[in-house]
Design a protein around this motif. Structure first.
Motif, PDB file in Angstrom:
ATOM      1  N   THR A   1       0.832  -1.208   0.000  1.00 46.26           N
ATOM      2  CA  THR A   1       0.000   0.000   0.000  1.00 46.26           C
ATOM      3  C   THR A   1       0.861   1.250   0.000  1.00 46.26           C
ATOM      4  O   THR A   1       0.514   2.254  -0.638  1.00 46.26           O
ATOM      5  CB  THR A   1      -0.935  -0.002   1.231  1.00 46.26           C
ATOM      6  N   LEU A   2       1.987   1.191   0.713  1.00 50.53           N
ATOM      7  CA  LEU A   2       2.912   2.328   0.760  1.00 50.53           C
ATOM      8  C   LEU A   2       3.450   2.632  -0.640  1.00 50.53           C
ATOM      9  O   LEU A   2       3.431   3.787  -1.084  1.00 50.53           O
ATOM     10  CB  LEU A   2       4.062   2.006   1.716  1.00 50.53           C
ATOM     11  N   PHE A   3       3.923   1.608  -1.344  1.00 52.67           N
ATOM     12  CA  PHE A   3       4.438   1.816  -2.695  1.00 52.67           C
ATOM     13  C   PHE A   3       3.341   2.358  -3.616  1.00 52.67           C
ATOM     14  O   PHE A   3       3.559   3.298  -4.387  1.00 52.67           O
ATOM     15  CB  PHE A   3       4.975   0.497  -3.264  1.00 52.67           C
TER      16      PHE A   3
ATOM     17  N   TYR B   1       7.157  -5.471  -6.148  1.00 48.22           N
ATOM     18  CA  TYR B   1       5.808  -4.899  -6.125  1.00 48.22           C
ATOM     19  C   TYR B   1       5.407  -4.246  -7.445  1.00 48.22           C
ATOM     20  O   TYR B   1       4.216  -4.026  -7.682  1.00 48.22           O
ATOM     21  CB  TYR B   1       5.691  -3.882  -4.984  1.00 48.22           C
ATOM     22  N   GLN B   2       6.383  -3.903  -8.311  1.00 46.60           N
ATOM     23  CA  GLN B   2       5.985  -3.264  -9.571  1.00 46.60           C
ATOM     24  C   GLN B   2       5.170  -4.225 -10.449  1.00 46.60           C
ATOM     25  O   GLN B   2       4.320  -3.797 -11.225  1.00 46.60           O
ATOM     26  CB  GLN B   2       7.196  -2.716 -10.327  1.00 46.60           C
TER      27      GLN B   2
ATOM     28  N   ARG C   1       8.868  12.420 -14.883  1.00 45.33           N
ATOM     29  CA  ARG C   1      10.260  12.851 -14.781  1.00 45.33           C
ATOM     30  C   ARG C   1      10.824  12.802 -13.366  1.00 45.33           C
ATOM     31  O   ARG C   1      11.989  12.461 -13.155  1.00 45.33           O
ATOM     32  CB  ARG C   1      10.403  14.283 -15.307  1.00 45.33           C
ATOM     33  N   ALA C   2      10.002  13.175 -12.394  1.00 41.40           N
ATOM     34  CA  ALA C   2      10.499  13.295 -11.020  1.00 41.40           C
ATOM     35  C   ALA C   2      10.185  12.066 -10.170  1.00 41.40           C
ATOM     36  O   ALA C   2      10.403  12.082  -8.968  1.00 41.40           O
ATOM     37  CB  ALA C   2       9.915  14.539 -10.361  1.00 41.40           C
ATOM     38  N   ILE C   3       9.688  10.982 -10.794  1.00 42.03           N
ATOM     39  CA  ILE C   3       9.257   9.807 -10.026  1.00 42.03           C
ATOM     40  C   ILE C   3      10.218   8.651 -10.268  1.00 42.03           C
ATOM     41  O   ILE C   3      10.563   8.360 -11.417  1.00 42.03           O
ATOM     42  CB  ILE C   3       7.828   9.386 -10.428  1.00 42.03           C
ATOM     43  N   ASP C   4      10.625   8.001  -9.203  1.00 42.81           N
ATOM     44  CA  ASP C   4      11.559   6.881  -9.356  1.00 42.81           C
ATOM     45  C   ASP C   4      11.218   5.720  -8.423  1.00 42.81           C
ATOM     46  O   ASP C   4      12.088   4.992  -7.971  1.00 42.81           O
ATOM     47  CB  ASP C   4      12.994   7.346  -9.108  1.00 42.81           C
ATOM     48  N   HIS C   5       9.911   5.534  -8.150  1.00 40.55           N
ATOM     49  CA  HIS C   5       9.492   4.502  -7.205  1.00 40.55           C
ATOM     50  C   HIS C   5       9.740   3.101  -7.742  1.00 40.55           C
ATOM     51  O   HIS C   5       9.889   2.160  -6.963  1.00 40.55           O
ATOM     52  CB  HIS C   5       8.001   4.663  -6.886  1.00 40.55           C
TER      53      HIS C   5
END
Length: 831
Positions: A211-213, A255-256, A274-278
């Motif tokens: 859920t956090l991810f 989790y991806q 651009r600013a996301i790297d989860h």
């Protein structure tokens, strides 16, 4: 503990002759047996109540007794010693009371211990908890600190979560099981719900992690997530903490797929990502889209470079660094090529335009190929490679050299007005130092193309107090090693032989020994030395200084590019060899100056042509050479006698090339190659293309004063310096472009209260932008405020840029900006 028991018993026996001790939890026998109050008889209740009563009241009415029972105090109706007990005292010394006393906690905290006894059965945990406790702690505070101890964490709930995520990633649940045994599970999930908004009828930590991810991914995209902003802050801190990197990567990759991130990304544009790297898949998707858009030319160079720039902050950037580098060089290549006008009206203009701008196209192509190979992602970059390769070969290499060939065809003698000849190098450049009675060292790097030397110049200029000046020189023809090496020495009557060997002064010029002899003919009285560069690098410091002391002119021969490129089996590694050559030469310069050499010239025997893709049949010259005698032939030139004019080739006599003898030379037009069995065709030289014949002369010197600094970084705040919500955005501006003397600056950024408390997430940033366009040196950053920020509402807080002190773990302030924190409704966290 035994001291406290002893003291407690002593106080009771000062007022009472008889003291009862009930061991309710049956865990104090060892303490009882160890207790030794002076003048006191220790007895134990064990179905002997009447005997004990008779003894203590009748037989020994003045003796002091400590009466111990292994178990709880009996009900009043079953207590046969109740009348004695009521007249005396009971020692409250069960394990819970002792642990409470050991922690220095008041009696009202008893349930914090008694309800969680398993926690306290470890002396190590008790000691750890003692170190964390403060005088102002409430019961809830103590329970929170117990969670910290269970998790082996460092502080508040966010560090507990980080520790548990680490265990989850490694397949362990030690801390969660300890919390459960210690009766802390319900408390833990209450804290998690209050802090992060996680609600579940059956709370489970892996469910929380997934859920956090998911929530942080959604919130980063400005979509609704199940957890709150505080969860996003904790996630960012954990993700960006190098100690948690391995755990983050393991869970993210797992989790991806569970969250179907690859499918979700299919319909998304690059800009919001651009600013996301989860997830690693985000980088792969961005790369795929960039490659597709660049290949179809549907994206601007500025947009590509901006994306690449922002992805440098990605957690996954180190994995895809070479892919992004390749993309960056490819887009610069496309931009420079699009802006180039590849025409000339004279040989001199052609050389001038090549050394001022066109060389950059060769350089960017080489850098693209190098990073593409290094990335190991040939399939991911496949369509971009095809696009770059086609443009490089057709739109540049062939176009510019066809135009250059038109100028070469008009020449009767091999010379370019206004540019020095390679055969004059020793007389006009190396010997110039000797005429001033200065010592000089010449480094000849085989196949050091002009564009490679230009990058080498920039690397040398990055060194403190070093400077370097680069100028072009026109090589001899044919542009191959034996002739180029001979031309760089003092020379007289250079003669080609049928096997491509070269003589000067009537003597052979091949090999270091022969070259040293020729070098000695240069200037009477000079002490000359020729040697391999690697032999000099292997010298000890005092040997290098002795070499300087005992010689006036030193020629060092370096071979990194040609030795790799000139072999069929290794020619595809020539871009790597160029990188190695630059590193070698930079180290060589430093060692030479350490050995007291201050005048250094770096040059080459010839350049080269390189195309990474295997050549097509159309790239080979169609006509075979004919004549009285063909003595030597390779991909790019023919040596013979009585050679015939041949279609697709330019014929020169020895005299027209400035050589002695009566042999002829044929050079294929433009970039065409001749067929040759067993020889490589992608890396070639010997011909008359600009890339082969424009060779560098790099003059290196050293200054007295330090001249290398770091770029300045400024904080730009749009609007008022006010923070009124849970996040704030600023722009950080790199004031100068990175250059040889203005180097990158690495900074750690965050928002701090006046007492130094970090109240936001932190960003590790690298400012290494090379663009001359000021807008392309701006970096927008968003900061999320933490719960701690609520304590400082209506106060001044500071955005700080901090830089590392040397190689230590300490940081110092570089710049800061004051904000007023004024949030209308602060959060009300229970944790």
């Amino acid at each position: 503990m035994s001291d406290r028991i002893q003291a407690g018993l002593a106080r009771l026996f000062e007022e009472h002759r008889i003291v009862f001790w009930y061991d309710t939890a049956r865990d104090m026998r060892a303490a009882f047996e160890a207790a030794d109050p002076p003048g006191v008889e220790k007895v134990e209740i064990a179905n002997n109540e009447f005997g004990l009563k008779y003894r203590i009241l009748r037989q020994e009415p003045k003796q002091k007794f400590l009466i111990y029972k292994d178990g709880p105090e009996p009900e009043m109706t079953d207590n046969w010693l109740l009348d004695v007990q009521l007249a005396t005292a009971v020692f409250k010394a069960d394990q819970a009371a002792i642990w409470l006393a050991e922690l220095g906690l008041p009696t009202q905290f008893e349930d914090v211990v008694r309800d969680h006894m398993e926690f306290y059965r470890s002396k190590g945990r008790i000691e750890h908890l003692k170190r964390l406790l403060t005088p102002s702690d409430t019961k809830t505070d103590v329970l929170r600190r117990m969670l910290t101890v269970c998790a082996g964490a460092e502080g508040a709930l966010d560090t507990v979560i980080e520790a548990l995520l680490g265990e989850l990633a490694s397949g362990r649940d030690d801390a969660l099981r300890l919390m459960d045994r210690a009766g802390l599970t319900a408390f833990f999930w209450t804290q998690v719900e209050n802090a992060y908004g996680y609600v579940s009828d059956e709370p489970d930590f892996e469910d929380f992690a997934i859920t956090l991810f998911q929530s942080c991914y959604c919130r980063a995209l400005d979509e609704d997530g199940k957890l709150n902003a505080e969860a996003l802050l904790v996630f960012r801190r954990w993700k960006n903490n190098r100690h948690g990197a391995e755990a983050f990567e393991a869970l993210s990759r797992k989790y991806q797929d569970i969250l179907q991130i690859p499918e979700d990304l299919q319909g998304r544009e690059i800009k919001p990502l651009r600013a996301i790297d989860h997830f690693e898949e985000i980088d792969r998707q961005i790369i795929r889209k960039l490659v597709a858009e660049m290949s179809s030319q549907t994206v601007s160079s500025a947009e590509v470079l901006k994306t690449v720039r922002e992805r440098r902050q990605s957690h996954w950037y180190p994995i895809y660094r070479d892919v992004y580098e390749a993309i960056g060089y490819a887009t610069e290549f496309q931009q420079v090529l699009a802006e180039a006008t590849l025409s000339m009206t004279s040989p001199a203009e052609g050389v001038k335009r090549y050394v001022s701008s066109w060389f950059k196209i060769d350089q960017l192509y080489r850098k693209f190929i190098y990073h593409m190979q290094k990335s190991g992602q040939a399939s991911l970059l496949g369509s971009l490679f095809e696009s770059v390769e086609n443009r490089y070969t057709t739109n540049f290499l062939l176009t510019v050299n066809d135009a250059w060939q038109d100028q070469v065809a008009k020449l009767s003698d091999w010379a370019v007005p206004g540019y020095p000849k390679q055969t004059d190098f020793y007389r006009d450049q190396a010997a110039e130092y000797r005429r001033r009675d200065q010592k000089v060292v010449v480094i000849i790097s085989d196949a050091l193309r002009f564009e490679v030397a230009e990058e080498c110049q920039r690397e040398i200029r990055k060194l403190p107090r070093y400077d370097a000046e680069l100028k072009p020189m026109i090589s001899t023809l044919p542009s191959y090693t034996q002739l180029g090496m001979a031309a760089l020495l003092p020379n007289q009557d250079l003669i080609l032989s049928g096997d491509s060997a070269v003589s000067s002064f009537g003597e052979p010029t091949q090999g270091t020994t022969n070259r040293q002899k020729i070098l000695g003919k240069g200037r009477a009285g000079d002490k000359a030395k020729a040697m391999k560069a690697e032999d000099f690098m292997n010298m000890k410091a005092d040997e290098g200084k002795a070499l300087f002391r005992d010689h006036d002119i030193l020629y060092l021969y370096h071979n990194r590019i040609d030795i790799i490129g000139d072999k069929l089996a290794t020619e595809d590694r020539v871009t790597e060899a160029a990188e190695d050559a630059i590193e070698d030469l930079t180290k060589l310069v430093r060692k030479l100056t350490t050995a007291n050499f201050s005048n250094i010239l770096i040059t080459a025997d010839h350049g080269f042509l390189y195309q990474h893709r295997l050549l097509d049949e159309t790239d080979f010259s169609v006509a075979d050479p004919t004549g009285s005698e063909i003595l030597f032939k390779n991909r790019r030139f023919v040596i013979g006698s009585g050679l015939n004019e041949t279609a697709g080739m330019k014929k020169f006599s020895s005299a027209e090339l400035g050589l002695s003898g009566d042999l002829d030379v044929l050079i294929p037009n433009s970039i065409n190659r001749m067929r040759a069995k067993g020889a490589g065709s992608r890396f070639v030289h010997g011909g008359a293309s600009l890339q082969e014949v424009v060779v560098p002369v790099l003059k290196v010197g050293k200054r007295r004063e330090a001249d290398v600094g770091k770029v300045d970084v400024q904080i730009i705040v749009p609007g008022r310096s006010l923070i009124s919500s849970g996040q704030t955005a600023v722009t950080l501006y790199q004031a100068q472009a990175v250059s040889e003397k203005q180097q990158q600056r690495d900074l750690l950024t965050g928002i701090y209260a006046s007492d130094g408390t970090l109240i936001s997430d932190e960003h590790q940033l690298t400012f290494d932008f090379t663009s001359e366009n000021a807008r392309e040196r701006e970096l927008p950053i968003k900061f999320l405020l933490s719960r701690e920020a609520d304590q400082f509402n209506d106060q001044d807080v500071f955005l700080k840029l901090r830089q590392r002190i040397g190689k230590t773990s300490h940081y110092e302030d570089y710049a800061n900006h004051r904000f007023q924190l004024r949030r209308g409704i602060t959060t009300d966290f229970d944790f």
